[in-house]
Scaffold this motif. Structure first.
Motif, PDB file in Angstrom:
ATOM      1  N   ASP A  92      61.038  59.210  40.458  1.00 43.60           N
ATOM      2  CA  ASP A  92      60.508  57.853  40.357  1.00 43.60           C
ATOM      3  C   ASP A  92      61.632  56.860  40.618  1.00 43.60           C
ATOM      4  O   ASP A  92      62.582  56.754  39.831  1.00 43.60           O
ATOM      5  CB  ASP A  92      59.918  57.653  38.955  1.00 43.60           C
ATOM      6  N   LEU A 102      58.561  64.531  38.294  1.00 43.28           N
ATOM      7  CA  LEU A 102      58.473  63.239  38.954  1.00 43.28           C
ATOM      8  C   LEU A 102      59.844  62.765  39.438  1.00 43.28           C
ATOM      9  O   LEU A 102      60.820  62.826  38.700  1.00 43.28           O
ATOM     10  CB  LEU A 102      57.891  62.227  37.965  1.00 43.28           C
ATOM     11  N   GLY A 133      62.296  65.965  35.687  1.00 41.46           N
ATOM     12  CA  GLY A 133      61.998  64.648  36.220  1.00 41.46           C
ATOM     13  C   GLY A 133      63.185  63.703  36.235  1.00 41.46           C
ATOM     14  O   GLY A 133      64.023  63.710  35.332  1.00 41.46           O
ATOM     15  N   ARG A 162      64.027  59.559  36.827  1.00 40.78           N
ATOM     16  CA  ARG A 162      63.426  58.232  36.948  1.00 40.78           C
ATOM     17  C   ARG A 162      64.524  57.180  36.932  1.00 40.78           C
ATOM     18  O   ARG A 162      65.293  57.081  35.980  1.00 40.78           O
ATOM     19  CB  ARG A 162      62.443  57.975  35.807  1.00 40.78           C
ATOM     20  N   GLY A 170      56.237  67.213  41.502  1.00 38.21           N
ATOM     21  CA  GLY A 170      55.337  66.183  41.004  1.00 38.21           C
ATOM     22  C   GLY A 170      55.199  65.069  42.013  1.00 38.21           C
ATOM     23  O   GLY A 170      55.244  65.292  43.223  1.00 38.21           O
ATOM     24  N   GLN A 171      55.049  63.842  41.516  1.00 39.96           N
ATOM     25  CA  GLN A 171      54.916  62.689  42.400  1.00 39.96           C
ATOM     26  C   GLN A 171      56.285  62.177  42.844  1.00 39.96           C
ATOM     27  O   GLN A 171      57.294  62.358  42.165  1.00 39.96           O
ATOM     28  CB  GLN A 171      54.169  61.572  41.688  1.00 39.96           C
TER      29      GLN A 171
END
Length: 526
Positions: free
Chosen positions: A136, A134, A113, A115, A155-156
């Motif tokens: 992000d 993610l 991830g 972010r 993921g998102q």
């Protein structure tokens, strides 16, 4: 066990990050009233070189046993370009309210991830990257382009409340940084610029390049602000894409360019605003594509939705300026409001299983007449077929009658005259009762006239009883049935009336046959 440090000196912030990395602990340098957009003025105590972060993420320090290593940094001024291209990164990256004066490059990288929340970033590139988790960028400002071409996010993908600006230069060169720490790389342009950063051809400035992007989790771009096009050609959103309240202002042709996009759902709704064309030509939406309460405007075409396949399309925008193109799309449910459509709507080739937002057939016909390409038979046939499917045969016949009237305007003078006659006499076969009205009217006129001006009997050798109604009816029937024509000779001006009744009978019969043949042929073709 830590490896030797390759840096002669570290700033206070870098020393804190160096110590915190093996355990993934936070290094929080924020102060009250911070604004990452003004981060260039933050002092040395809050400065971290991008090369230090890259060295940590590329394995210069080991994990602390029992902990998960990672860069978790808040309120820092990160100088230089963060080049992580072609790497495999196991540690997580979490930057919060940071100022990044250079480019973040994750091209061809595989990482966990990532972010960057509330950050101010020169540019962010993750072309062909794989993010296992993610990505992000919520609340972040990206000043010179977001590049996600052919990336895969398992993921998102989050861009809520973010600000995107288009590329104004080519800010990255692979290899060693030729510029001092804290000095952004100078623009590079021309044929010698690296392929990854050469400005692609586009009809106007682009804020986000994401052609071929795949997002397995939801893509959340709510409240996004972009001053250039969102290019999503061929992107796949396996859990939907959500742009509620996003505002896209483009100086070029397109605000959103998403040809052949695939998604389970797409929300351009709840105040979504686009200045420029929203283009989803050839898109495939297995759920709902919504423009509910959207605000759309463009100098020519505001919404280009041709050749799409969509389960449900909601066109309940708040306002729209510019054409709408729905040509050759296949829609399960079309939910619209006829009065909200602009002056021009391309409809040729459009098919739909159901229409929501009930509208009188007259309004639906006005919808068909808004096609700037003029008369096309298919939109009328599709609307008539829909009415027949739901059991409204009268409305279906009315649509097909309107089709013939629209077609007549495209014919030459003889065709227009004959078509007008068919329309008046029998409504092109869709109003056959008109023939009965004409027959009744002519019978009434003939009966009245011949009752007062009786014809002379032909052949006085036999006695005949004259009946004006039967005589008139015999004149109207193309082939004499009651043998009245040969028995009586009209007198004076009534000869013209008799001849007119005979001609009218032939015309009515011909019109009924021609119109009936056309209707049967059309029914057989369907």
């Amino acid at each position: 066990m830590g490896r030797s440090r390759p840096f002669r000196w570290l700033t206070p912030a870098e020393r804190s990050l160096w110590a915190a990395y093996p355990s993934g602990a936070w290094v929080d340098l924020r102060e009250e009233g911070d604004d990452p957009a003004q981060g260039a003025s933050w002092g040395r105590a809050r400065t971290v070189r991008a090369e230090v972060i890259a060295a940590l993420l590329l394995g210069l320090r080991d994990d602390e046993p029992g902990r998960v290593a990672g860069v978790r940094l808040a309120g820092a001024r990160i100088v230089g370009d963060l080049n992580l291209s072609d790497a495999t990164i196991e540690a997580k990256i979490h930057l919060l309210d940071c100022h990044l004066s250079g480019v973040v490059s994750l091209n061809d990288t595989r990482t966990r991830g990532v972010r960057l929340r509330g950050c101010d970033v020169l540019s962010f590139a993750a072309r062909r990257a794989t993010v296992d988790g993610l990505l992000d960028l919520d609340g972040s400002t990206i000043r010179s382009g977001l590049y996600l071409d052919n990336a895969h996010i398992t993921g998102q993908f989050r861009l809520t409340h973010a600000q995107l600006n288009p590329t104004t230069s080519v800010p990255w060169r692979p290899g060693p940084d030729p510029h001092p720490a804290g000095d952004p790389a100078q623009p590079s342009s021309g044929p010698d610029a690296p392929d990854d950063w050469r400005e692609p051809r586009s009809r106007g400035p682009v804020a986000m390049w994401a052609g071929g992007l795949t997002v397995d989790g939801g893509a959340f771009l709510r409240d996004l602000r972009a001053t250039g096009c969102l290019r999503l050609v061929g992107a796949r959103f396996n859990s939907g894409v959500h742009l509620q309240r996003a505002v896209i202002v483009s100086a070029g042709t397109h605000a959103v360019q998403a040809d052949h996009m695939e998604a389970t759902a797409a929300e351009f709704s709840d105040g979504f605003t686009a200045h420029g064309t929203v283009r989803l030509r050839g898109a495939r939406i297995s759920g709902v594509l919504s423009f509910d309460e959207a605000v759309l405007s463009a100098p020519d075409r505001a919404l280009h939705l041709s050749h799409m396949r969509v389960e449900e399309l909601i066109l309940l925008w708040s306002s729209i300026e510019g054409e709408v193109n729905l040509g050759y799309s296949r829609i399960g449910v079309l939910f619209d409001r006829i009065g909200a459509y602009p002056g021009h709507v391309h409809l040729n080739g459009l098919t739909y299983a159901s229409l929501r937002g009930p509208a009188p057939v007259a309004e639906r016909l006005s919808w068909l007449r808004r096609d700037p390409d003029g008369y096309r038979p298919q939109p009328y046939e599709e609307l008539a077929a829909y009415y027949r499917r739901i059991g409204h045969d009268a409305e279906g016949r009315r649509v097909l009658l309107a089709k013939q009237r629209a077609r007549r305007r495209t014919l030459r003078l003889p065709g227009r005259l004959w078509g007008g006659l068919l329309d008046v006499l029998v409504g092109y076969g869709y109003r056959p009762w008109l023939a009965g009205v004409w027959v009744a009217l002519l019978l009434a006129v003939g009966t009245s006239v011949f009752s007062h001006w009786r014809p002379h009997q032909i052949g006085l050798d036999e006695s005949r009883h004259f009946d004006a109604f039967t005589y008139t009816l015999d004149l109207l029937v193309p082939v004499s049935v009651f043998e009245q024509r040969a028995a009586w000779e009209p007198v004076g001006w009534t000869q013209w009336l008799a001849n007119g009744l005979i001609a009218a009978g032939w015309i009515l019969a011909t019109a009924l046959i021609a119109a009936g043949t056309r209707v049967l042929r059309a029914s057989g073709a369907q």
